[in-house]
Motif scaffolding. Structure first.
Motif, PDB file in Angstrom:
ATOM      1  N   ASN A  20       0.931  -1.170   0.156  1.00  0.00           N
ATOM      2  CA  ASN A  20      -0.042   0.105  -0.077  1.00  0.00           C
ATOM      3  C   ASN A  20       0.883   1.320   0.036  1.00  0.00           C
ATOM      4  O   ASN A  20       0.338   2.163  -0.716  1.00  0.00           O
ATOM      5  CB  ASN A  20      -0.714   0.053   1.072  1.00  0.00           C
ATOM      6  CG  ASN A  20      -2.119  -0.944   0.731  1.00  0.00           C
ATOM      7  OD1 ASN A  20      -3.004  -0.760   0.090  1.00  0.00           O
ATOM      8  ND2 ASN A  20      -1.996  -2.253   1.321  1.00  0.00           N
ATOM      9  N   PRO A  79      -4.806  -0.917   3.349  1.00  0.00           N
ATOM     10  CA  PRO A  79      -4.707  -2.401   2.917  1.00  0.00           C
ATOM     11  C   PRO A  79      -6.195  -3.188   3.530  1.00  0.00           C
ATOM     12  O   PRO A  79      -7.071  -2.339   4.059  1.00  0.00           O
ATOM     13  CB  PRO A  79      -3.784  -2.984   4.116  1.00  0.00           C
ATOM     14  CG  PRO A  79      -3.441  -1.634   4.830  1.00  0.00           C
ATOM     15  CD  PRO A  79      -4.220  -0.466   4.329  1.00  0.00           C
ATOM     16  N   GLU A  80      -6.206  -4.373   3.514  1.00  0.00           N
ATOM     17  CA  GLU A  80      -7.726  -4.944   4.096  1.00  0.00           C
ATOM     18  C   GLU A  80      -7.235  -5.936   4.930  1.00  0.00           C
ATOM     19  O   GLU A  80      -6.330  -6.800   4.756  1.00  0.00           O
ATOM     20  CB  GLU A  80      -8.237  -5.694   2.824  1.00  0.00           C
ATOM     21  CG  GLU A  80      -9.639  -6.433   3.403  1.00  0.00           C
ATOM     22  CD  GLU A  80     -10.285  -6.939   2.252  1.00  0.00           C
ATOM     23  OE1 GLU A  80     -10.913  -6.127   1.344  1.00  0.00           O
ATOM     24  OE2 GLU A  80     -10.426  -8.240   1.864  1.00  0.00           O
ATOM     25  N   GLY A 113      -6.111   0.792  -2.832  1.00  0.00           N
ATOM     26  CA  GLY A 113      -5.665  -0.268  -1.811  1.00  0.00           C
ATOM     27  C   GLY A 113      -5.173  -1.127  -2.550  1.00  0.00           C
ATOM     28  O   GLY A 113      -5.501  -1.653  -3.700  1.00  0.00           O
ATOM     29  N   SER A 115      -3.985  -5.397  -2.028  1.00  0.00           N
ATOM     30  CA  SER A 115      -4.118  -6.578  -1.117  1.00  0.00           C
ATOM     31  C   SER A 115      -3.371  -7.854  -2.028  1.00  0.00           C
ATOM     32  O   SER A 115      -3.393  -7.756  -3.219  1.00  0.00           O
ATOM     33  CB  SER A 115      -5.181  -7.114  -0.312  1.00  0.00           C
ATOM     34  OG  SER A 115      -5.951  -7.750  -1.318  1.00  0.00           O
ATOM     35  N   SER A 121      -8.338  -5.454  -1.758  1.00  0.00           N
ATOM     36  CA  SER A 121      -8.906  -4.530  -0.589  1.00  0.00           C
ATOM     37  C   SER A 121     -10.155  -3.895  -0.970  1.00  0.00           C
ATOM     38  O   SER A 121     -10.452  -2.755  -0.219  1.00  0.00           O
ATOM     39  CB  SER A 121      -7.954  -3.324  -0.376  1.00  0.00           C
ATOM     40  OG  SER A 121      -8.175  -2.226  -1.258  1.00  0.00           O
ATOM     41  N   ALA A 124     -12.368  -3.664   2.111  1.00  0.00           N
ATOM     42  CA  ALA A 124     -11.913  -2.486   3.243  1.00  0.00           C
ATOM     43  C   ALA A 124     -12.126  -1.011   2.698  1.00  0.00           C
ATOM     44  O   ALA A 124     -12.520   0.057   3.271  1.00  0.00           O
ATOM     45  CB  ALA A 124     -10.390  -2.373   3.364  1.00  0.00           C
TER      46      ALA A 124
END
Ligand SMILES: Cc1cc2nc3c(=O)[nH]c(=O)nc-3n(C[C@H](O)[C@H](O)[C@H](O)COP(=O)(O)O)c2cc1C
Length: 185
Positions: A20, A79-80, A113, A115, A121, A124
């Motif tokens: 990220n 981020p998630e 984002g 991931s 993400s 999120a």
């Protein structure tokens, strides 16, 4: 030429080698020439505690609050974690939201984002949009930049190498510039 648009970019991951944070650096690299992204530092934010706030806001919170207030817009890169935003990003938003004249209100804000999973993400990012409602953040709807399989899209040095993703990030920065410029009018 029009004035440069100033953006504060915040990564919701503190780890060295974060995808990220790498995406935030990619946004700096791919931004149009009249968009400048300064990185906002949340590394020194303590865990939110109303007792601490009652004595004094931490300097790091006051500083970033001023930076956001002075900026034309915001870029949040999340981020998630367990289907939501990272704790450090939520913690930072919580602190900043308690400032008098909270700095998010009316601020054009882009979300991005990354991931390692396929959804990049996404979950999120939708939680982040919900968090921003009461704070009156002005989120851009499109383009949505959800960088899945992040480990395959950045190289070992953290450079975003996946061309279609580079285009998305660049397009998001153009949209953020235009939204921030419109908000200044
Ligand atoms: C506590 C924790 C929870 C996570 N939950 C998710 C998740 O819900 N969805 C997902 O795609 N990845 C999840 N991951 C993996 C992260 O996407 C991955 O670690 C990613 O690299 C974190 O971002 P960073 O590289 O910027 O630090 C999780 C990682 C951690 C540490």
């Amino acid at each position: 030429m029009a004035d440069t648009i100033k953006i504060i970019g915040i990564s919701g991951s503190l780890r060295t080698g974060s995808y990220n944070t790498a995406a935030l650096h990619a946004a700096q690299e791919l931004a149009p020439p009249d968009l400048h992204i300064e990185i906002g530092d949340i590394t020194q934010f303590p865990l939110y505690n109303a007792d601490v706030q009652a004595v004094a806001f931490p300097d790091a919170v006051l500083k970033l609050g001023e930076q956001i207030r002075a900026a034309d817009g915001l870029l949040l890169v999340t981020p998630e974690y367990n289907y939501s935003v990272s704790g450090v990003l939520k913690n930072a938003i919580d602190w900043l939201s308690r400032l008098r004249n909270q700095p998010f209100a009316g601020k054009p804000t882009a979300i991005c984002g990354a991931s390692m999973g396929p959804l990049g993400s996404a979950r999120a990012q939708y939680h982040l949009r919900q968090i921003g409602i009461y704070l009156d953040m002005r989120f851009l709807n499109k383009p949505e930049v959800m960088i899945g399989s992040a480990h395959e899209r950045f190289d070992a040095a953290g450079k975003l190498t996946h061309e279609p993703t580079r285009k998305f990030v660049g397009d998001l920065m153009i949209a953020l510039r235009d939204a921030a410029r419109n908000a200044k009018r």
